[in-house]
Design an enzyme around this catalytic site. Structure first.
Site, mmCIF file in Angstrom:
data_model
loop_
_atom_site.group_PDB
_atom_site.id
_atom_site.type_symbol
_atom_site.label_atom_id
_atom_site.label_comp_id
_atom_site.label_asym_id
_atom_site.label_seq_id
_atom_site.Cartn_x
_atom_site.Cartn_y
_atom_site.Cartn_z
ATOM 1 N N LYS A 239 15.045 39.766 36.621
ATOM 2 C CA LYS A 239 13.763 40.373 36.246
ATOM 3 C C LYS A 239 13.279 39.913 34.878
ATOM 4 O O LYS A 239 12.095 40.001 34.565
ATOM 5 C CB LYS A 239 13.881 41.901 36.243
ATOM 6 N N LYS B 92 15.270 41.870 47.766
ATOM 7 C CA LYS B 92 15.309 43.328 47.927
ATOM 8 C C LYS B 92 13.900 43.877 48.119
ATOM 9 O O LYS B 92 12.949 43.358 47.545
ATOM 10 C CB LYS B 92 15.922 43.906 46.640
ATOM 11 N N LYS C 147 9.645 48.099 44.548
ATOM 12 C CA LYS C 147 8.314 48.625 44.229
ATOM 13 C C LYS C 147 7.424 47.528 43.679
ATOM 14 O O LYS C 147 6.225 47.538 43.853
ATOM 15 C CB LYS C 147 8.425 49.700 43.152
HETATM 16 N N1 AQP Z 1 15.669 47.967 48.507
HETATM 17 C C1 AQP Z 1 16.502 48.915 48.137
HETATM 18 N N2 AQP Z 1 17.525 49.254 48.940
HETATM 19 C C2 AQP Z 1 18.395 50.225 48.588
HETATM 20 N N3 AQP Z 1 18.294 50.925 47.441
HETATM 21 C C3 AQP Z 1 17.286 50.623 46.617
HETATM 22 N N4 AQP Z 1 16.907 51.112 45.426
HETATM 23 C C4 AQP Z 1 15.800 50.484 44.997
HETATM 24 N N5 AQP Z 1 15.433 49.560 45.906
HETATM 25 C C5 AQP Z 1 16.349 49.615 46.911
HETATM 26 C C6 AQP Z 1 17.620 52.166 44.750
HETATM 27 O O1 AQP Z 1 16.682 53.126 44.284
HETATM 28 C C7 AQP Z 1 17.193 53.692 43.083
HETATM 29 C C8 AQP Z 1 16.129 53.773 42.061
HETATM 30 O O2 AQP Z 1 15.627 52.516 41.770
HETATM 31 P P1 AQP Z 1 14.831 52.238 40.443
HETATM 32 O O3 AQP Z 1 13.419 52.403 40.661
HETATM 33 O O4 AQP Z 1 15.393 53.041 39.331
HETATM 34 O O5 AQP Z 1 15.224 50.772 40.130
HETATM 35 P P2 AQP Z 1 15.117 49.501 40.998
HETATM 36 O O6 AQP Z 1 16.427 49.291 41.700
HETATM 37 O O7 AQP Z 1 14.691 48.428 40.065
HETATM 38 O O8 AQP Z 1 14.014 49.815 42.070
HETATM 39 P P3 AQP Z 1 12.875 48.864 42.552
HETATM 40 O O9 AQP Z 1 12.213 49.497 43.714
HETATM 41 O O10 AQP Z 1 13.422 47.480 42.727
HETATM 42 O O11 AQP Z 1 11.868 48.962 41.339
HETATM 43 P P4 AQP Z 1 11.148 47.858 40.491
HETATM 44 O O12 AQP Z 1 10.510 46.927 41.439
HETATM 45 O O13 AQP Z 1 10.178 48.616 39.667
HETATM 46 O O14 AQP Z 1 12.202 47.195 39.651
HETATM 47 C C9 AQP Z 1 18.404 52.870 42.646
HETATM 48 O O15 AQP Z 1 19.581 53.601 42.946
HETATM 49 C C10 AQP Z 1 18.301 51.643 43.476
HETATM 50 O O16 AQP Z 1 19.557 51.070 43.763
#
Ligand code: AQP
Length: 342
Positions: free
Chosen positions: A121, A207, A210
């Site tokens: 990232k 993955k 968001k």
């Molecule tokens: N695709 C996924 N599959 C399983 N678990 C997921 N999590 C996120 N995406 C998946 C889990 O959701 C929790 C919270 O996530 P977060 O928002 O704190 O951080 P992240 O992992 O960075 O989530 P995103 O959706 O990928 O957000 P952005 O795009 O903003 O960086 C965590 O427990 C994560 O494992």
């Protein structure tokens, strides 16, 4: 579900949070929110909105406010018991940052630079030019360590992508316990057997996040159900046209099977058997109906949460922040004392 936590008479403590960045996805729901709901009777749960973490990405002030509220409503809609779980906003509990600084001073730059999420990232999104990478992105695993260690969490639900950060937390805690005497509990990762990593529907090599650029590959929890249906029907698969679980050779259909498993609790083997003589369209249609049914219930409850937010949920957040502030103040005091600050 893997959990190696040693049993005691007291309920073990679990802590988890989600960053209020953009709209929540099916990945967040299946990978973390739904598991919290499943485990809420087994653990004493602290569930927070990781708003300080959201600052590590580009953010818009107004969106941040909405996203924070949406996460709390999503917790409610998914079935978290607001009387049992302690749900709070991270930034309402001031000391998270105090201990984070102490931990940061016991962590090396090398440890942080090798974190995969920082590379993905931060570095690779900025052509490896550190001039454009936010420092918060480098240091946020340490803030995450503080979040966890402040509450003596025994267990943390993490997707496979966050496992490395939990290992870092354990390393820092062990280092400090060894140097100054025991002050931190070592947390164990709880990784869901399925849905630990829901993949993008159009690019199953990444993955479902968001922040993914193409919304067609991502199911948002707020998507209208006809859109959800369409996204699943259009999910990328392969030319084998055989419902089979093989992440390497058939990543697209394997991802869809994982989603099916996570929602239905039916095993991979049973699903593969059930659709052995069916084409992808039949399988996708059933999966789309399954996901839509789940999201329909979720969305109805989400609306209810929005309606009661100001009068019922907000005061609870304030009360919980006070409870957490006391817990954290005590732990911060202990840490300061142990390292010689007090
Ligand atoms: N695709 C996924 N599959 C399983 N678990 C997921 N999590 C996120 N995406 C998946 C889990 O959701 C929790 C919270 O996530 P977060 O928002 O704190 O951080 P992240 O992992 O960075 O989530 P995103 O959706 O990928 O957000 P952005 O795009 O903003 O960086 C965590 O427990 C994560 O494992």
């Amino acid at each position: 579900m893997k959990n190696t936590f040693t049993k005691t008479n007291k309920k073990p403590i679990m802590l988890s949070g989600i960053q209020p960045t953009n709209n929540l996805t099916l990945g967040n729901y299946l990978g973390s929110i739904k598991p919290y709901v499943k485990l809420q009777n087994k653990y004493k749960m602290y569930v927070f909105v990781a708003d300080l973490h959201a600052l590590t990405n580009k953010f818009d002030k107004n969106n941040l406010v909405n996203n924070k509220r949406n996460i709390v409503c999503a917790y409610y809609a998914a079935g978290l018991d607001f009387n049992k779980c302690i749900i709070f906003n991270q930034s309402d509990v001031i000391s998270h940052n105090d201990v984070s600084h102490v931990l940061l001073c016991h962590t090396t730059l090398g440890e942080l630079e090798r974190m995969t999420q920082f590379k993905d990232k931060g570095l690779s999104k900025n052509d490896n030019n550190t001039f454009y990478v936010r420092t918060g992105l480098l240091t946020y695993p340490v803030l995450m360590a503080a979040d966890i260690l402040l509450y003596d969490a025994n267990a943390v639900i993490v997707g496979t992508d966050q496992k490395q950060h939990l290992e870092l937390t354990r390393n820092i805690a062990t280092r400090m316990n060894n140097k100054y005497g025991k002050m931190f509990v070592l947390p164990e990762p709880v990784i869901m057997a399925h849905s630990a990593r829901v993949m993008d529907l159009l690019d199953p090599s990444i993955k479902m996040s968001k922040s993914n650029t193409n919304p067609k590959g991502v199911i948002y929890l707020s998507d209208p159900l006809n859109v959800v249906y369409k996204k699943i029907m259009q999910a990328k698969t392969d030319s084998f046209n055989k419902v089979n679980y093989d992440v390497k050779k058939q990543p697209g259909i394997s991802n869809l099977i994982e989603i099916y498993v996570a929602i239905s609790n039916i095993s991979i083997e049973t699903i593969v058997k059930k659709y052995a003589n069916q084409n992808y369209a039949v399988f996708k249609k059933d999966l789309a109906n399954l996901v839509c049914k789940e999201l329909k219930t979720f969305q109805t409850k989400f609306k209810k949460a929005e309606a009661i937010f100001d009068k019922q949920i907000k005061p609870l957040l304030v009360k919980n922040a006070k409870i957490c502030t006391q817990i954290v103040r005590k732990k911060t005091s202990l840490v300061y004392k142990k390292i010689g600050l007090q």
